[in-house]
Design an enzyme around this catalytic site. Structure first.
Site, short mmCIF file in Angstrom:
data_model
loop_
_atom_site.label_atom_id
_atom_site.label_comp_id
_atom_site.label_asym_id
_atom_site.label_seq_id
_atom_site.Cartn_x
_atom_site.Cartn_y
_atom_site.Cartn_z
N CYS A 42 0.83 -1.22 0.00
CA CYS A 42 0.00 0.00 0.00
C CYS A 42 0.86 1.26 0.00
CB CYS A 42 -0.94 -0.01 1.20
SG CYS A 42 -1.96 1.46 1.28
N CYS A 47 -1.56 1.76 -2.97
CA CYS A 47 -2.54 2.83 -2.73
C CYS A 47 -1.94 4.23 -2.71
CB CYS A 47 -3.23 2.64 -1.38
SG CYS A 47 -3.34 0.97 -0.76
N LYS A 50 -0.15 5.42 -6.01
CA LYS A 50 -1.24 5.44 -7.01
C LYS A 50 -2.10 6.68 -6.85
CE LYS A 50 -4.99 4.29 -5.95
NZ LYS A 50 -5.49 2.97 -5.69
N TYR A 176 -9.70 -3.17 -10.43
CA TYR A 176 -9.33 -1.90 -9.77
C TYR A 176 -8.09 -1.28 -10.43
CZ TYR A 176 -11.82 -2.87 -5.27
OH TYR A 176 -12.72 -3.10 -4.28
N GLU A 180 -7.82 2.13 -12.74
CA GLU A 180 -7.15 3.29 -12.16
C GLU A 180 -5.97 3.75 -13.04
OE1 GLU A 180 -8.30 2.54 -7.48
OE2 GLU A 180 -6.32 1.94 -8.13
N HIS A 434 -26.57 21.29 0.57
CA HIS A 434 -26.80 21.86 -0.77
C HIS A 434 -25.81 22.97 -1.10
CE1 HIS A 434 -29.22 22.63 -4.28
NE2 HIS A 434 -29.20 23.92 -4.01
N GLU A 439 -25.87 15.13 -1.78
CA GLU A 439 -27.24 15.33 -1.28
C GLU A 439 -28.23 14.40 -1.97
OE1 GLU A 439 -29.21 19.18 -2.15
OE2 GLU A 439 -27.59 19.52 -3.58
P1 NDP Z 1 -8.68 -7.68 -9.87
O1 NDP Z 1 -8.89 -9.06 -9.40
O2 NDP Z 1 -9.53 -6.57 -9.33
O3 NDP Z 1 -8.81 -7.63 -11.45
C1 NDP Z 1 -8.07 -8.47 -12.28
C2 NDP Z 1 -8.52 -8.24 -13.71
O4 NDP Z 1 -7.67 -8.95 -14.60
C3 NDP Z 1 -9.94 -8.72 -13.96
O5 NDP Z 1 -10.53 -7.83 -14.85
C4 NDP Z 1 -9.69 -10.09 -14.61
O6 NDP Z 1 -10.71 -10.47 -15.49
C5 NDP Z 1 -8.44 -9.83 -15.40
N1 NDP Z 1 -7.66 -11.04 -15.61
C6 NDP Z 1 -7.31 -11.99 -14.71
N2 NDP Z 1 -6.54 -12.95 -15.27
C7 NDP Z 1 -6.41 -12.60 -16.57
C8 NDP Z 1 -5.73 -13.18 -17.67
N3 NDP Z 1 -5.06 -14.33 -17.53
N4 NDP Z 1 -5.80 -12.58 -18.85
C9 NDP Z 1 -6.48 -11.41 -18.99
N5 NDP Z 1 -7.15 -10.80 -18.01
C10 NDP Z 1 -7.11 -11.39 -16.79
O7 NDP Z 1 -7.14 -7.42 -9.63
P2 NDP Z 1 -6.26 -6.10 -9.60
O8 NDP Z 1 -4.92 -6.61 -10.00
O9 NDP Z 1 -6.86 -4.99 -10.37
O10 NDP Z 1 -6.28 -5.71 -8.07
C11 NDP Z 1 -5.98 -6.67 -7.05
C12 NDP Z 1 -6.69 -6.31 -5.76
O11 NDP Z 1 -6.05 -5.19 -5.17
C13 NDP Z 1 -8.13 -5.87 -5.93
O12 NDP Z 1 -9.01 -6.96 -5.93
C14 NDP Z 1 -8.35 -4.99 -4.75
O13 NDP Z 1 -8.80 -5.74 -3.66
C15 NDP Z 1 -6.98 -4.42 -4.47
N6 NDP Z 1 -6.91 -3.02 -4.93
C16 NDP Z 1 -7.71 -2.08 -4.36
C17 NDP Z 1 -7.69 -0.77 -4.77
C18 NDP Z 1 -8.59 0.22 -4.15
O14 NDP Z 1 -9.12 -0.03 -3.08
N7 NDP Z 1 -8.84 1.37 -4.78
C19 NDP Z 1 -6.80 -0.33 -5.84
C20 NDP Z 1 -6.00 -1.41 -6.40
C21 NDP Z 1 -6.07 -2.68 -5.94
P3 NDP Z 1 -12.07 -11.23 -15.00
O15 NDP Z 1 -12.97 -10.17 -14.49
O16 NDP Z 1 -12.56 -11.87 -16.24
O17 NDP Z 1 -11.63 -12.21 -13.97
#
Ligand code: NDP
Length: 451
Positions: A42, A47, A50, A176, A180, A434, A439
């Site tokens: 983080c 976080c 980012k 996520y 982002e 407001h 709101e």
């Molecule tokens: P996520 O699990 O959120 O997303 C992974 C994405 O990659 C999904 O869209 C998934 O598709 C796709 N994917 C997975 N495997 C493949 C593949 N082999 N080929 C192509 N696409 C693929 O993971 P992130 O890496 O974005 O983030 C990890 C975690 O970190 C999050 O779940 C969250 O908990 C945390 N995080 C939180 C943030 C916040 O609070 N703002 C910011 C960043 C991270 P599909 O949907 O089809 O599975």
């Protein structure tokens, strides 16, 4: 039996540092090991940097908006190296604060990789130490599919250290991190193509949030291509050539994968002492974060419950109170508010409409989509959305979803109301502030009956 420590924590990220500090304040003799930098994902490469990048990237839109509010805005340009340097300075400062937190709380720090030898023994660097309890807080790491040329792509680990700003970026993923970073690079002026293998990005989010974010990021310039996935990546004289599964090609300077994260359990020595792992490598724990070995606990991303820093902090505190405070406490993982720092951002708490329908059958929906006031004088066409999901028998608001400026800030307060079980009647009895976007949360009276 006496031990060197009451508690040995492996991993000095959010969960590990919090657990060690609280345990120490409750009288435990504590040590912590970290193989990379104190602060964890983080603070060091998640976080915090980012969010700084999100701030940096949003200025381009702010400059445009400023002109319509009467400002004369000279030609602007962005200095990537300066952003990286300033960000590094801030991360170094935070890293220092984490060191201070540990030393002020008498937590002994080993800047080494640690491995469990037996259920009370840990090898750390070239030392072997014993502990009554061990806490695994090793976090997670980005995973990338093994396609040809994947070594040319970067993950969220490298993106914070790119030497030069990439003018053409391909972001792979729809979660996520992908959403982002597509917004960050787009705001900083790159041509961004986001490839998502499925039909709709942000899987697991409310369907109106998914639709709204896809629509808004597209309007801002992200070339979002769904049902699209790279098959191979090749280095060329002018950059990277990405061949998609349908045979078409794209050129980019940087290909960033954000395709999920997996638990850091390799080489920690867990299986050797009987700690059960899930199929995906994450540590199996009970509601008190105890693993299948009595004196070994695990908190944070390594347990693959909810991978969010504030959740790891709560799990860490509950662990310390349970083991060293004499007050067993299981952290409740329901109604955790969270934000996606897309542009515009998302704030969500509670159930999605689909989850609420599955749980309760009938639900009442209140939804408002509107043009935020700030946009009235700008050329921007950004829309905002507020959605409430109400369980009709109890009148409880079981889900709130916001897309729009400051959604992350707004949802923090709404999270308290939802956690307290507030009803729609109580939302309605609350006076709106407001003029604000927020709101809408307390002024919607008509049920939404659309899809
Ligand atoms: P996520 O699990 O959120 O997303 C992974 C994405 O990659 C999904 O869209 C998934 O598709 C796709 N994917 C997975 N495997 C493949 C593949 N082999 N080929 C192509 N696409 C693929 O993971 P992130 O890496 O974005 O983030 C990890 C975690 O970190 C999050 O779940 C969250 O908990 C945390 N995080 C939180 C943030 C916040 O609070 N703002 C910011 C960043 C991270 P599909 O949907 O089809 O599975």
């Amino acid at each position: 039996m006496t031990y060197d420590y009451d508690l040995f924590v492996i991993g000095a990220g959010s969960g590990g540092v919090r657990a060690s500090r609280i345990s120490s304040s409750l009288g435990a003799k504590v040590a912590i090991a970290e193989e990379f930098r104190v602060g964890g994902t983080c603070v060091i490469r998640g976080c915090v940097p980012k969010k700084l990048f999100v701030y940096a990237s949003h200025f381009s839109e702010d400059f445009e908006d400023a002109a319509n509010y009467g400002w004369t805005v000279p030609k602007v340009s962005h200095d990537w190296k300066k952003l990286i340097a300033n960000k590094d300075k801030e991360i170094d400062r935070l890293n220092g604060i984490y060191h201070t937190i540990l030393s002020n709380n008498n937590v002994e720090l080993y800047l080494n990789r640690a491995e469990i030898v037996d259920k009370n023994t840990v090898r750390v660097g070239d030392k072997t130490v014993t502990a009554k309890y061990i806490l695994i807080a090793t976090g997670g790491t980005p995973v990338m599919p093994e396609i040809p040329g994947i070594e040319h792509a970067i993950s969220s680990n490298e993106v914070f250290h790119l030497e030069d700003f990439p003018k053409r970026v391909v972001v792979v993923g729809g979660g996520y991190i992908a959403v982002e970073f597509a917004g960050i690079f787009n705001g900083l002026g790159a041509d961004v193509i986001q490839l998502y293998r499925g039909e709709q990005i942000l899987r697991g989010f409310d369907h109106h949030v998914q639709k709204m974010v896809a629509q808004e990021i597209t309007k801002k310039g992200v070339d979002l291509r769904t049902q699209s996935n790279p098959a191979k990546i090749e280095k060329t004289a002018t950059g990277l050539l990405v061949t998609l599964e349908d045979g078409s090609t794209l050129e980019a300077d940087t290909v960033m994968y954000a395709t999920g994260r997996s638990a850091n359990t390799d080489g920690v020595g867990l299986e050797g002492v009987g700690v059960e792992l899930k199929g995906n490598g994450a540590v199996v724990v009970d509601e008190y974060s105890k693993t299948t070995v009595d004196n070994i606990y695990a908190v944070g991303d390594v347990t693959d419950r909810i991978a969010l820093t504030p959740v790891a902090l709560h799990e860490g505190m509950a662990f310390a109170e349970t083991v060293f405070g004499g007050k067993p406490r299981a952290f409740n993982h329901s109604d955790v508010p969270s934000a996606v720092f897309s542009q515009p951002p998302v704030g969500s708490v509670g159930l999605t409409e689909a989850e609420a329908r599955a749980q309760f059958g009938d639900v009442d929906i209140y939804k408002s989509e509107f043009r935020p006031m700030k946009q009235t004088l700008t050329l921007g066409s950004e829309k905002a959305m507020v959605k409430l999901i109400v369980e009709p028998k109890s009148d409880r608001v079981v889900g709130v979803h916001i897309v729009g400026a400051d959604a992350g800030e707004i949802i923090q307060g709404i999270g308290i109301a939802v956690k307290c079980g507030a009803t729609k009647e109580q939302f309605d009895a609350t006076v709106g502030v407001h003029p604000t976007l927020a709101e809408e949360i307390v002024t919607m009276r008509e049920k939404y009956t659309g899809e």
